[in-house]
Design a protein around this motif. Structure first.
Motif, PDB file in Angstrom:
ATOM      1  N   ASP A 139       0.574 -31.506  64.728  1.00 11.47           N
ATOM      2  CA  ASP A 139       0.988 -30.104  64.693  1.00 11.47           C
ATOM      3  C   ASP A 139      -0.061 -29.198  65.333  1.00 11.47           C
ATOM      4  OD1 ASP A 139       3.414 -30.690  63.468  1.00 11.47           O
ATOM      5  OD2 ASP A 139       2.586 -30.455  61.440  1.00 11.47           O
ATOM      6  N   ALA A 140      -1.342 -29.488  65.079  1.00  6.59           N
ATOM      7  CA  ALA A 140      -2.414 -28.690  65.680  1.00  6.59           C
ATOM      8  C   ALA A 140      -2.450 -28.894  67.192  1.00  6.59           C
ATOM      9  CB  ALA A 140      -3.759 -29.055  65.058  1.00  6.59           C
ATOM     10  N   LYS A 141      -2.188 -30.118  67.653  1.00  7.09           N
ATOM     11  CA  LYS A 141      -2.134 -30.380  69.098  1.00  7.09           C
ATOM     12  C   LYS A 141      -1.000 -29.588  69.743  1.00  7.09           C
ATOM     13  CE  LYS A 141      -3.961 -35.068  69.054  1.00  7.09           C
ATOM     14  NZ  LYS A 141      -3.622 -36.481  69.221  1.00  7.09           N
ATOM     15  N   LYS A 142       0.148 -29.582  69.078  1.00  8.91           N
ATOM     16  CA  LYS A 142       1.296 -28.830  69.606  1.00  8.91           C
ATOM     17  C   LYS A 142       0.978 -27.343  69.671  1.00  8.91           C
ATOM     18  CE  LYS A 142       4.847 -32.013  68.029  1.00  8.91           C
ATOM     19  NZ  LYS A 142       5.916 -32.256  67.055  1.00  8.91           N
ATOM     20  N   ALA A 143       0.331 -26.834  68.626  1.00 13.13           N
ATOM     21  CA  ALA A 143      -0.019 -25.407  68.596  1.00 13.13           C
ATOM     22  C   ALA A 143      -0.980 -25.066  69.739  1.00 13.13           C
ATOM     23  CB  ALA A 143      -0.629 -25.043  67.244  1.00 13.13           C
ATOM     24  N   LEU A 144      -1.947 -25.944  70.005  1.00 14.98           N
ATOM     25  CA  LEU A 144      -2.880 -25.718  71.112  1.00 14.98           C
ATOM     26  C   LEU A 144      -2.129 -25.756  72.442  1.00 14.98           C
ATOM     27  CD1 LEU A 144      -5.733 -25.330  72.239  1.00 14.98           C
ATOM     28  CD2 LEU A 144      -5.985 -27.836  72.165  1.00 14.98           C
ATOM     29  N   TRP A 145      -1.239 -26.722  72.607  1.00 17.61           N
ATOM     30  CA  TRP A 145      -0.466 -26.841  73.842  1.00 17.61           C
ATOM     31  C   TRP A 145       0.372 -25.588  74.083  1.00 17.61           C
ATOM     32  CZ3 TRP A 145      -0.833 -29.091  78.168  1.00 17.61           C
ATOM     33  CH2 TRP A 145       0.250 -29.202  79.028  1.00 17.61           C
ATOM     34  N   LYS A 146       0.982 -25.052  73.015  1.00 13.95           N
ATOM     35  CA  LYS A 146       1.781 -23.828  73.147  1.00 13.95           C
ATOM     36  C   LYS A 146       0.920 -22.656  73.613  1.00 13.95           C
ATOM     37  CE  LYS A 146       5.434 -24.950  69.867  1.00 13.95           C
ATOM     38  NZ  LYS A 146       6.037 -24.645  68.571  1.00 13.95           N
ATOM     39  N   GLN A 147      -0.316 -22.575  73.111  1.00 15.84           N
ATOM     40  CA  GLN A 147      -1.221 -21.509  73.544  1.00 15.84           C
ATOM     41  C   GLN A 147      -1.520 -21.643  75.044  1.00 15.84           C
ATOM     42  OE1 GLN A 147      -4.752 -20.782  70.975  1.00 15.84           O
ATOM     43  NE2 GLN A 147      -3.804 -22.320  69.641  1.00 15.84           N
ATOM     44  N   ILE A 148      -1.803 -22.875  75.466  1.00 14.34           N
ATOM     45  CA  ILE A 148      -2.117 -23.108  76.888  1.00 14.34           C
ATOM     46  C   ILE A 148      -0.921 -22.714  77.748  1.00 14.34           C
ATOM     47  CG2 ILE A 148      -2.600 -24.910  78.605  1.00 14.34           C
ATOM     48  CD1 ILE A 148      -4.140 -26.395  76.284  1.00 14.34           C
ATOM     49  N   LYS A 149       0.261 -23.150  77.367  1.00 13.97           N
ATOM     50  CA  LYS A 149       1.479 -22.870  78.132  1.00 13.97           C
ATOM     51  C   LYS A 149       1.797 -21.376  78.167  1.00 13.97           C
ATOM     52  CE  LYS A 149       2.807 -26.577  79.931  1.00 13.97           C
ATOM     53  NZ  LYS A 149       2.607 -26.624  81.379  1.00 13.97           N
ATOM     54  N   ARG A 150       1.494 -20.677  77.077  1.00 12.26           N
ATOM     55  CA  ARG A 150       1.747 -19.231  77.032  1.00 12.26           C
ATOM     56  C   ARG A 150       1.015 -18.505  78.161  1.00 12.26           C
ATOM     57  NH1 ARG A 150      -0.603 -17.328  72.038  1.00 12.26           N
ATOM     58  NH2 ARG A 150      -2.436 -16.866  73.259  1.00 12.26           N
ATOM     59  N   TYR A 151      -0.192 -18.941  78.488  1.00  9.83           N
ATOM     60  CA  TYR A 151      -0.963 -18.293  79.559  1.00  9.83           C
ATOM     61  C   TYR A 151      -0.467 -18.690  80.933  1.00  9.83           C
ATOM     62  CZ  TYR A 151      -4.317 -16.580  76.146  1.00  9.83           C
ATOM     63  OH  TYR A 151      -4.925 -15.928  75.113  1.00  9.83           O
ATOM     64  N   GLU A 152       0.219 -19.818  81.047  1.00  9.49           N
ATOM     65  CA  GLU A 152       0.694 -20.259  82.353  1.00  9.49           C
ATOM     66  C   GLU A 152       1.945 -19.494  82.781  1.00  9.49           C
ATOM     67  OE1 GLU A 152       1.122 -24.500  82.225  1.00  9.49           O
ATOM     68  OE2 GLU A 152      -1.038 -24.804  82.290  1.00  9.49           O
ATOM     69  N   ASN A 153       2.611 -18.831  81.867  1.00 10.85           N
ATOM     70  CA  ASN A 153       3.846 -18.077  82.195  1.00 10.85           C
ATOM     71  C   ASN A 153       3.535 -16.676  82.657  1.00 10.85           C
ATOM     72  OD1 ASN A 153       5.380 -20.275  81.543  1.00 10.85           O
ATOM     73  ND2 ASN A 153       5.549 -19.659  79.405  1.00 10.85           N
TER      74      ASN A 153
END
Length: 131
Positions: A117-131
């Motif tokens: 779950d923590a990995k997914k949350a980190l991935w979502k943060q990274i992806k948020r900046y790519e948009n």
């Protein structure tokens, strides 16, 4: 060979003085990051070999190399000078805003290794900046 050369050969490029009061002339010196540093990893935890492997995988997913990342303990962030950072990743440390820098927050890597779950949350943060 002097002490700084030994530290460099061991891969230690950032360190803290345990008794800064003994070195008053070094107080308030800004930490200069090389222009090649695009991600600053802020954590007070030491990385195990397993943690370093995960860190490398996450960097690769962000299209960064280990040479483009440096690590600092949270207490050293106050001394950060000019930089060319794109990312600042706070792992188990309080998030501090750096103007113009994408901030990421996660548990320390030893916890992140086993927490999907923590990995997914980190991935979502990274992806948020790519948009």
């Amino acid at each position: 060979m002097n002490d700084l050369q030994r530290l460099k050969e061991m891969g230690i490029t950032v360190w803290d003085v345990k008794r800064p009061d003994l070195f008053p002339n070094n107080a308030d010196k800004a930490i200069a990051l090389p222009s090649s540093c695009k991600l600053l990893f802020v954590s007070d935890a030491e990385l195990s070999e397993r943690d370093a492997w995960l860190f490398g995988k996450i960097l690769a997913s962000m299209k960064l190399t280990p040479e483009q990342a440096l690590s600092l303990p949270s207490r050293a962030l106050a001394n950060l000078g000019e930089h060319s950072l794109i990312w600042c990743w706070f792992a188990g440390a309080s998030v501090q805003t750096l103007s113009g820098v994408n901030s990421l927050s996660s548990p320390v890597l030893s916890i992140l290794n086993d927490d999907q779950d923590a990995k997914k949350a980190l991935w979502k943060q990274i992806k948020r900046y790519e948009n």
